[in-house]
Enzyme design. Structure first.
Site, PDB file in Angstrom:
ATOM      1  N   THR A  12       0.789  -1.302  -0.038  1.00 25.02           N
ATOM      2  CA  THR A  12      -0.129   0.027  -0.096  1.00 25.02           C
ATOM      3  C   THR A  12       0.743   1.459  -0.084  1.00 25.02           C
ATOM      4  O   THR A  12       0.245   2.371  -0.619  1.00 25.02           O
ATOM      5  CB  THR A  12      -0.879  -0.007   1.308  1.00 25.02           C
ATOM      6  N   SER A  56       1.247  -7.215  -1.141  1.00 25.49           N
ATOM      7  CA  SER A  56       1.902  -8.502  -0.284  1.00 25.49           C
ATOM      8  C   SER A  56       0.804  -9.631  -0.300  1.00 25.49           C
ATOM      9  O   SER A  56       1.316 -10.985  -0.206  1.00 25.49           O
ATOM     10  CB  SER A  56       2.251  -8.119   0.772  1.00 25.49           C
ATOM     11  N   THR A  89       1.151  -4.796   4.221  1.00 25.10           N
ATOM     12  CA  THR A  89       0.867  -5.223   5.484  1.00 25.10           C
ATOM     13  C   THR A  89       0.116  -6.375   5.696  1.00 25.10           C
ATOM     14  O   THR A  89       0.356  -7.060   6.600  1.00 25.10           O
ATOM     15  CB  THR A  89      -0.124  -4.000   6.101  1.00 25.10           C
ATOM     16  N   ASP A  90      -0.406  -6.911   4.343  1.00 30.03           N
ATOM     17  CA  ASP A  90      -1.113  -8.339   4.647  1.00 30.03           C
ATOM     18  C   ASP A  90      -0.499  -9.525   5.079  1.00 30.03           C
ATOM     19  O   ASP A  90      -0.838 -10.298   5.843  1.00 30.03           O
ATOM     20  CB  ASP A  90      -1.890  -8.425   3.309  1.00 30.03           C
TER      21      ASP A  90
END
Length: 333
Positions: A12, A56, A89-90
């Site tokens: 992101t 990710s 972040t995932d």
């Protein structure tokens, strides 16, 4: 001057929307991220390297290894004082943990990212990146393993989890909490994480299949037995409470371990360890059937550790080493 290397992998923090309704996609490279810092990287010699450019959730073992290999390559340079990884972040918790598993170098490696895309007026990426650079450049960060700097807090990679889908602080360590904080250019730590290193962890685990099966009330043996049909090498069983499957699921654990499948026992509860307390098909019986309790390791990091170990060792040795890692004690040679 302190030399920090910024590795860009997408996420992101690098994402923009090309057309209404198309969704944000990773587009910006490391140079764009560096330019967005403006004066906030003053006093640091900040190099930039593009490693990947993706979101990710699309990363697999090859991309995870690419991140780990890129970190290792920079730490092979004695003139480098620290590394920052900009990451989605995932699956940040998995990539950071993979690097941490063998990061015996005292120099800081700091992961960060963003919750709001780079083309939004309130994008949080530049502030998070500035914090990560400050942490990587801080002498106080040395020897603390891989870190995650996000939303003003600093977490140890081992134990960190994405705990909120949209909040500006999405990360948490439900057991240990944050170990430090960033306020402007000031970095403070109040804890030093306990760590168990696996060395080496650079075996390819692309073809190691470790599945995740979640318990639900009344679940029978079928979901675990299906793992055998898919020729999986391992499975993480996400159980209730302190690691209690249903009696039906527990009945299948012995079948899997007898067939050479590593069974790791996790929990769907956010905080607290897997613990053998209950019989009657609970964690006591699951352990007796051969399941390896993940302790305080979350499901995502436990699954990754199982895959890495299975890529390097026979299943019995991988199970022994996973148990040692989960307990926080180094495995005996």
């Amino acid at each position: 001057m302190t030399r920090i290397v910024l590795l860009a992998t997408g996420g992101t923090i690098a994402s923009r929307t090309s057309a209404p309704g198309s969704g944000a996609v990773a587009r910006d490279g490391a140079g764009v991220l560096r330019a967005g810092l403006g004066h906030r990287a003053a006093g640091v010699d900040l190099e930039t390297v593009d490693v990947l450019r993706g979101n990710s959730f699309a990363f697999g073992p090859a991309e995870q290894r690419a991140v780990a290999d890129a970190v290792r390559a920079q730490l092979a340079r004695p003139e480098v004082d620290g590394v920052v990884v900009a990451h989605g972040t995932d699956t940040l918790e998995e990539s950071a943990f993979l690097v941490d598993l063998a990061h015996g170098d005292p120099r800081p490696v700091v992961f960060t990212g963003a919750q709001r895309a780079a083309d939004l007026p309130d994008a949080d990426g530049p502030a998070n990146l500035a914090d990560a650079v400050a942490v990587a450049a801080s002498p106080a960060a040395r020897g603390r393993g891989v870190l995650v700097a996000f939303g003003g807090s600093v977490f140890a990679a081992r134990g960190v989890r994405k705990a909120h889908t949209l909040a500006l602080q999405p990360f948490a360590d439900p057991d240990a909490g944050a170990i430090g904080a960033v306020r402007g250019d000031a970095v403070a730590f109040w804890a030093r994480p306990d760590r168990v290193l696996l060395d080496p962890v650079d075996a390819r685990f692309d073809d190691v299949r470790v599945e995740v099966v979640a318990a639900w009330p009344g679940a029978d043996a079928a979901p675990l037995r299906a793992v055998l049909d898919r020729a999986a090498h391992g499975v993480v069983l996400v159980a209730f409470g302190a690691g209690n499957p249903t009696p039906g699921l527990t009945s299948a654990i012995g079948e899997l371990t007898a067939a050479g499948v590593l069974v790791a026992l996790g929990t769907r509860v956010a905080a607290g360890p897997v613990a053998a307390i209950y019989g009657g098909g609970g964690a006591v019986d699951a352990g007796a059937a051969g399941a390896v309790p993940l302790g305080r390791l979350g499901v995502a990091q436990g699954r990754l550790a199982a895959a890495v170990l299975l890529a390097q060792h026979p299943v019995e040795e991988a199970a022994r080493r996973l148990a040692a890692l989960a307990s926080g004690e180094p495995a005996a040679p």
